[in-house]
Write an enzyme that holds these catalytic residues in place. Sequence first.
Site, PDB file in Angstrom:
ATOM      1  N   ASP A 134       0.883  -1.173   0.000  1.00 34.12           N
ATOM      2  CA  ASP A 134       0.000   0.000   0.000  1.00 34.12           C
ATOM      3  C   ASP A 134       0.913   1.213   0.000  1.00 34.12           C
ATOM      4  O   ASP A 134       1.723   1.394   0.917  1.00 34.12           O
ATOM      5  CB  ASP A 134      -0.885   0.028   1.253  1.00 34.12           C
ATOM      6  CG  ASP A 134      -1.969  -1.046   1.219  1.00 34.12           C
ATOM      7  OD1 ASP A 134      -2.121  -1.705   0.180  1.00 34.12           O
ATOM      8  OD2 ASP A 134      -2.668  -1.212   2.239  1.00 34.12           O
ATOM      9  N   ASP A 172     -13.453  -3.621  -1.392  1.00 36.43           N
ATOM     10  CA  ASP A 172     -13.173  -3.233   0.002  1.00 36.43           C
ATOM     11  C   ASP A 172     -14.462  -3.329   0.820  1.00 36.43           C
ATOM     12  O   ASP A 172     -15.073  -2.294   1.141  1.00 36.43           O
ATOM     13  CB  ASP A 172     -12.652  -1.790   0.053  1.00 36.43           C
ATOM     14  CG  ASP A 172     -11.362  -1.597  -0.732  1.00 36.43           C
ATOM     15  OD1 ASP A 172     -10.431  -2.395  -0.556  1.00 36.43           O
ATOM     16  OD2 ASP A 172     -11.307  -0.651  -1.536  1.00 36.43           O
TER      17      ASP A 172
HETATM   18  O1  1PR Z   1     -10.555   3.123  -5.247  1.00 38.41           O
HETATM   19  O2  1PR Z   1      -9.615   2.551  -7.446  1.00 38.41           O
HETATM   20  O3  1PR Z   1      -8.674   4.421  -6.134  1.00 38.41           O
HETATM   21  O4  1PR Z   1      -8.308   2.083  -5.471  1.00 38.41           O
HETATM   22  C1  1PR Z   1      -7.766   2.309  -4.217  1.00 38.41           C
HETATM   23  C2  1PR Z   1      -7.114   1.045  -3.778  1.00 38.41           C
HETATM   24  O5  1PR Z   1      -6.426   1.329  -2.578  1.00 38.41           O
HETATM   25  C3  1PR Z   1      -8.096  -0.071  -3.498  1.00 38.41           C
HETATM   26  O6  1PR Z   1      -7.577  -1.266  -3.990  1.00 38.41           O
HETATM   27  C4  1PR Z   1      -8.165  -0.139  -1.976  1.00 38.41           C
HETATM   28  O7  1PR Z   1      -8.268  -1.476  -1.537  1.00 38.41           O
HETATM   29  C5  1PR Z   1      -6.822   0.430  -1.562  1.00 38.41           C
HETATM   30  N1  1PR Z   1      -6.880   1.206  -0.310  1.00 38.41           N
HETATM   31  C6  1PR Z   1      -7.464   2.406  -0.149  1.00 38.41           C
HETATM   32  N2  1PR Z   1      -7.278   2.810   1.118  1.00 38.41           N
HETATM   33  C7  1PR Z   1      -6.587   1.874   1.758  1.00 38.41           C
HETATM   34  C8  1PR Z   1      -6.157   1.901   3.152  1.00 38.41           C
HETATM   35  O8  1PR Z   1      -5.587   0.953   3.666  1.00 38.41           O
HETATM   36  N3  1PR Z   1      -6.412   2.999   3.835  1.00 38.41           N
HETATM   37  N4  1PR Z   1      -5.695  -0.266   1.136  1.00 38.41           N
HETATM   38  C9  1PR Z   1      -6.336   0.850   0.854  1.00 38.41           C
HETATM   39  C10 1PR Z   1      -6.204  -1.412   1.007  1.00 38.41           C
HETATM   40  C11 1PR Z   1      -5.936  -3.470   1.777  1.00 38.41           C
HETATM   41  C12 1PR Z   1      -5.004  -4.463   1.268  1.00 38.41           C
HETATM   42  C13 1PR Z   1      -4.041  -4.858   2.338  1.00 38.41           C
HETATM   43  C14 1PR Z   1      -4.598  -6.173   2.815  1.00 38.41           C
HETATM   44  C15 1PR Z   1      -3.599  -7.028   3.504  1.00 38.41           C
HETATM   45  N5  1PR Z   1      -5.365  -2.206   1.669  1.00 38.41           N
HETATM   46  O9  1PR Z   1      -4.398  -4.064   0.125  1.00 38.41           O
HETATM   47  O10 1PR Z   1      -2.804  -4.858   1.787  1.00 38.41           O
HETATM   48  O11 1PR Z   1      -5.713  -5.916   3.639  1.00 38.41           O
HETATM   49  O12 1PR Z   1      -3.189  -6.451   4.674  1.00 38.41           O
HETATM   50  P1  1PR Z   1      -2.711  -7.339   5.896  1.00 38.41           P
HETATM   51  O13 1PR Z   1      -2.055  -8.540   5.353  1.00 38.41           O
HETATM   52  O14 1PR Z   1      -1.724  -6.490   6.633  1.00 38.41           O
HETATM   53  O15 1PR Z   1      -3.918  -7.656   6.705  1.00 38.41           O
HETATM   54  P2  1PR Z   1      -9.345   3.120  -6.088  1.00 38.41           P
END
Ligand code: 1PR
Length: 599
Positions: A296, A454
């Site tokens: 991320d 999400d």
């Molecule tokens: O909506 O097309 O602009 O895409 C944004 C992207 O960014 C989406 O794929 C969304 O999942 C991701 N995203 C947005 N905000 C966050 C955040 O964390 N604040 N991250 C985010 C999503 C979730 C996973 C993470 C897993 C594994 N992160 O990617 O890596 O949950 O984590 P873990 O193993 O530590 O539990 P758009």
Amino acid sequence: MAQFAAPQMAAPQMAAAGSYASQLPTAKSSCPPYSSGRLSQQFIRFHRLKYRPSRAFSVRASAYSADDSVVTLLDYGAGNVRSVRNAIRFLGFDIKDVQTPEDILNAKRLIFPGVGAFAPAMDVLNKKGMAEALCAYIEQDRPFLGICLGLQLLFESSKENGPVKGLGLIPGVVGRFDSSNGFRVPHIGWDAIQITKESQILDDIGSHHVYFVHSYRALPSDDNREWVSSTCNYGDNFIASVRRGNVHAVQFHPEKSGDVGLSVLRRFLYPSPEITKKPVPGTASKLAKRVIACLDVRTNDKGDLVVTKGDQYDVREHTKENEVRNLGKPVDLAGQYYKDGADEISFLNITGFRDFPLGDLPMLQVLRHASENVFVPLTVGGGIRDFTDSNGRYYSSLEVASEYFRSGADKISIGSDAVYAAEEYLKTNVKTGKSSLEQISRVYGNQAVVVSIDPRRVYLKDPKDVEFKSIKVTNPGPNGEEYVWYQCTVNGGREGRPIGAYELAKAVEELGAGEILLNCIDCDGQGKGFDIDLIKLISDAVSIPVIASSGAGAPEHFSEVFSRTNASAALAAGIFHRKEVPVPSVKVHLLNSGIEVRI
Ligand code: 1PR
């Protein structure tokens, strides 16, 4: 870097190689005169002369005096060939791009990394007169390596949006995988191949997995037996590679198959009989479950692009300064995970929803640099949508995606915009063809488009309380609720939408998604394991591959998700970044649990 001496192929040797083709039994059909281009008449004549080149196609000896360290690359601009370029350069070669059919005819060695869909590719080749030049080049048995679509185009025709005629050099029709027998389409991931004849470039593969990503394939038959050098079993036995003389083509992606893939390219580029066959023990027998490392990425308060990691999507430290958690540099971590054996690496630009990605040049730089040394698939997501900048300049989502592909992405991942597209589709039941999802998958193929979901749990006492698909949960909610529906969110979990993960997954599959990255906000960063109920629900509902994400805290969580659901891959972030559990420990555990993985 290059480990072997570059071959010195002199003109007489090349001429001899050219005559080799005419001694072989000819394919049932040969290149038809598709275009009315200026080469067509000579082309027809060429074929009537049974592959004896006409003057137009005769290649003078001087053509062979080109620099031995140059590879001619046929890139017709339909997708990411950056990885192929990077792999070629990594192996010590320079690249000359094909601009005209004559460049093909003058090539010393030609790589054709076909990308995109069959029909537009043939269209470009025909319009530019390159189809004929390619046929001539191949019939002269000159060094050729086709990759993926670059293999399929050699066949007579394809059913992809067709039938569409191909180059017709190899007998057979390219058809779609059949998903009705339980096999997920596209065929994405690391699979085993069975080598059926001496093929030289496959000598180091042994029983190792190689990376495939495609929905169409050609089948072996009596008519094309002389060409087939390996097959792969995925529902049916399809052609994984062909070889005739100096002409090779592979359905898999050597440039994305790690060290094993680089050895395939190396053997093509340095076809020296002196390179000894390496006895490489391996265990590959079928499609492996993938282990994906996710980064991320966002800009922190100091303006640096960092890898961060949230707890239930909250990426700020719970300190007075409240800064963005910084877990390292994206390119460094990607390189580390590649070395550790991650099967794929995902970059999510998590503030892409508010920062326009094409303005976010550091992210594009990250991709460019990462792809120079990482030879497994790279996915990038965040901010893929239509956008109008402050000067009133409009950018389509296709342009945004194209920039990501050009910078080194193999797949793009769409989050928020896919939610809006699915909502609209479910409301109207009409595929407008205009959503980012539809446009990008039409141009780049659905295997290049991941939808990232999400969802957040919404507990229910009674499933009738909601119009969306709900399920009975294994662990009741905080007030003893026995049911749950998974509400989709947009903008990084900030806004809940009136659509469930189940409805979204089915809709985006219909709209052209090739894969689903299934997060769960409740589990993200908790280290307590994946949401098995959710992953089972979605992976049973769709026939495209599903990547389980969020919650991995131990190797056992990976074996659990693979043994209890139909997930094709499992992704983790926090445990890898904090070095609590390295990728190899996950793989070893999976192997010991009887789950096939790439080693
Ligand atoms: O909506 O097309 O602009 O895409 C944004 C992207 O960014 C989406 O794929 C969304 O999942 C991701 N995203 C947005 N905000 C966050 C955040 O964390 N604040 N991250 C985010 C999503 C979730 C996973 C993470 C897993 C594994 N992160 O990617 O890596 O949950 O984590 P873990 O193993 O530590 O539990 P758009």
